[in-house]
Every structure is written in C-alpha cells, then in structure tokens.
Design a protein around this motif. Structure first.
Motif, PDB file in Angstrom:
ATOM      1  N   CYS A 112       0.821  -1.206   0.000  1.00  0.00           N
ATOM      2  CA  CYS A 112       0.000   0.000   0.000  1.00  0.00           C
ATOM      3  C   CYS A 112       0.855   1.256   0.000  1.00  0.00           C
ATOM      4  CB  CYS A 112      -0.949   0.001   1.196  1.00  0.00           C
ATOM      5  SG  CYS A 112      -0.142  -0.208   2.770  1.00  0.00           S
ATOM      6  N   GLN A 113       0.165   2.352  -0.150  1.00  0.00           N
ATOM      7  CA  GLN A 113       0.802   3.659  -0.140  1.00  0.00           C
ATOM      8  C   GLN A 113       0.156   4.471   0.980  1.00  0.00           C
ATOM      9  OE1 GLN A 113      -1.080   2.975  -3.459  1.00  0.00           O
ATOM     10  NE2 GLN A 113       0.483   1.406  -3.481  1.00  0.00           N
ATOM     11  N   TYR A 115      -0.211   8.285   2.611  1.00  0.00           N
ATOM     12  CA  TYR A 115      -0.078   9.724   2.379  1.00  0.00           C
ATOM     13  C   TYR A 115      -0.185  10.374   3.750  1.00  0.00           C
ATOM     14  CZ  TYR A 115      -0.389   8.454  -2.438  1.00  0.00           C
ATOM     15  OH  TYR A 115      -0.115   7.887  -3.665  1.00  0.00           O
ATOM     16  N   GLU A 125      -4.503   5.773   3.720  1.00  0.00           N
ATOM     17  CA  GLU A 125      -3.955   4.536   3.177  1.00  0.00           C
ATOM     18  C   GLU A 125      -4.613   4.269   1.835  1.00  0.00           C
ATOM     19  OE1 GLU A 125      -4.026  -0.245   4.133  1.00  0.00           O
ATOM     20  OE2 GLU A 125      -4.184   1.160   5.810  1.00  0.00           O
ATOM     21  N   VAL A 131       0.198   0.982  -8.849  1.00  0.00           N
ATOM     22  CA  VAL A 131       1.468   1.263  -8.173  1.00  0.00           C
ATOM     23  C   VAL A 131       2.095  -0.049  -7.705  1.00  0.00           C
ATOM     24  CG1 VAL A 131       2.544   2.392  -6.178  1.00  0.00           C
ATOM     25  CG2 VAL A 131       0.783   3.583  -7.499  1.00  0.00           C
ATOM     26  N   SER A 132       1.290  -0.901  -7.090  1.00  0.00           N
ATOM     27  CA  SER A 132       1.792  -2.193  -6.613  1.00  0.00           C
ATOM     28  C   SER A 132       2.326  -3.037  -7.760  1.00  0.00           C
ATOM     29  CB  SER A 132       0.693  -2.949  -5.873  1.00  0.00           C
ATOM     30  OG  SER A 132       0.294  -2.232  -4.728  1.00  0.00           O
ATOM     31  N   ILE A 151       4.976   2.376   0.372  1.00  0.00           N
ATOM     32  CA  ILE A 151       5.451   3.711   0.006  1.00  0.00           C
ATOM     33  C   ILE A 151       4.848   4.705   0.986  1.00  0.00           C
ATOM     34  CG2 ILE A 151       5.378   5.522  -1.750  1.00  0.00           C
ATOM     35  CD1 ILE A 151       5.213   3.281  -3.841  1.00  0.00           C
ATOM     36  N   GLU A 152       5.674   5.620   1.487  1.00  0.00           N
ATOM     37  CA  GLU A 152       5.215   6.670   2.388  1.00  0.00           C
ATOM     38  C   GLU A 152       5.454   8.008   1.708  1.00  0.00           C
ATOM     39  OE1 GLU A 152       6.909   6.223   6.311  1.00  0.00           O
ATOM     40  OE2 GLU A 152       6.616   4.051   6.246  1.00  0.00           O
ATOM     41  N   VAL A 153       4.380   8.761   1.518  1.00  0.00           N
ATOM     42  CA  VAL A 153       4.453  10.058   0.859  1.00  0.00           C
ATOM     43  C   VAL A 153       4.072  11.134   1.872  1.00  0.00           C
ATOM     44  CG1 VAL A 153       3.574  11.469  -1.044  1.00  0.00           C
ATOM     45  CG2 VAL A 153       3.778   8.976  -1.333  1.00  0.00           C
TER      46      VAL A 153
END
Length: 163
Positions: A112-113, A115, A125, A131-132, A151-153
């Motif tokens: 997951c990503q 934000y 989340e 993206v994955s 990913i952490e944005v």
C-alpha cells in the motif's frame, strides 16, 4: 472505487471513528481466529490504544497509555505486542515516523501507499494496484523478490491546504 484501488482516509470528509474502532476489533478477533493466533489481553489493549485515534502513535506513547490504564508492563511487553500486531497484519508500522496505525483491512494486500500530512498528522492509506504492479514488475526486472513494499508520501492534505 474498485477493490484494486482501495482508499482508507480521514481526508475525505465525514467519518464515524467509533464505528471504525469497534469494527477494527471485530475484524482483528476474526482474523486471529482464522489464523489460529491468540489476541491476548495486552495485545487487544495495544490494538485498542492504536485505534483510539487515526494519527500514528509511537511505542513509547502506547506504553504510557497502558501505564495510565493501570498496567505496569515492561517496555519489551509493549514492543512484543506491537510486533505481533504488525505480523498479524492488524496494524501498520509507519517507518518514517517510527509509529503505528491501525490496519482497516488486514485481509487485503499490504502493498500500500501512505499519504502522511505534515500539518495535522493524519494518514490516508491507498492500495492502488497500478502502483503495486509497477513495483512488482520493477523488482522482477531486477531479479528481486520484494516483500510487502510500502510507500510513504509526506505532504499536506486538502483540509490543511485550505487553512
């Protein structure tokens, strides 16, 4: 929104957090039952502390809240409970913040990503399959086997931008 692009976000308006908390505990109990895992009293209390807010919480803060509830756990006890909850996919560890947040869908992919709003601290989340898939394809091109890429944005959410 499809299952392939799941969004869990306090950024998107009305949210009944009390329902969110009770549902998270029900899901956790069910997931542990299915997987043959034991959600001990201390693990459940740590999970409840994490779900008591939508902002990430550090291990030291979890320990303080356990102590405020009248418990006298040693730090390793809290860390073991957090590790169990991460391994069981009931919570996420936000690496860049060295903190934890509840996982609303432990049965889903953990690619997951996140934000993360630098102003209010809320985290959204997003499980975007494109993206994955791109991460998996890149790893395959390198002959690399990734394990739950996250990913952490960091940025500023819509509400904080408006303030």
């Amino acid at each position: 929104m499809t299952d392939q692009n799941q969004v869990i976000s306090p950024f998107l308006g009305d949210h009944d957090h009390s329902h969110c908390e009770s549902q998270a505990l029900e899901v956790a109990l069910e997931q542990c039952r299915k997987k043959g895992l034991k959600l001990t009293k201390i693990r459940q209390q740590v999970l409840e502390i994490i779900w008591s807010q939508h902002n990430p919480i550090g291990a030291y803060d979890v320990l303080q809240q356990l102590q405020a509830q009248g418990h006298k756990p040693a730090p390793p006890t809290a860390y073991r409970a957090l590790e169990f909850l991460v391994d069981a996919k009931l919570i996420h560890r936000i690496e860049s913040l060295n903190a934890y947040i509840g996982c609303p869908s432990p049965e889903s992919s953990h690619q997951c990503q996140f934000y993360i709003c630098r102003e209010c601290g809320h985290i959204a989340e997003l499980n975007n399959s494109a993206v994955s898939d791109a991460l998996s394809a890149g790893a395959a091109d390198l002959g690399f086997r990734s394990q739950q890429p996250v990913i952490e944005v960091h940025g500023i959410c819509r509400a904080c931008q408006a303030d």
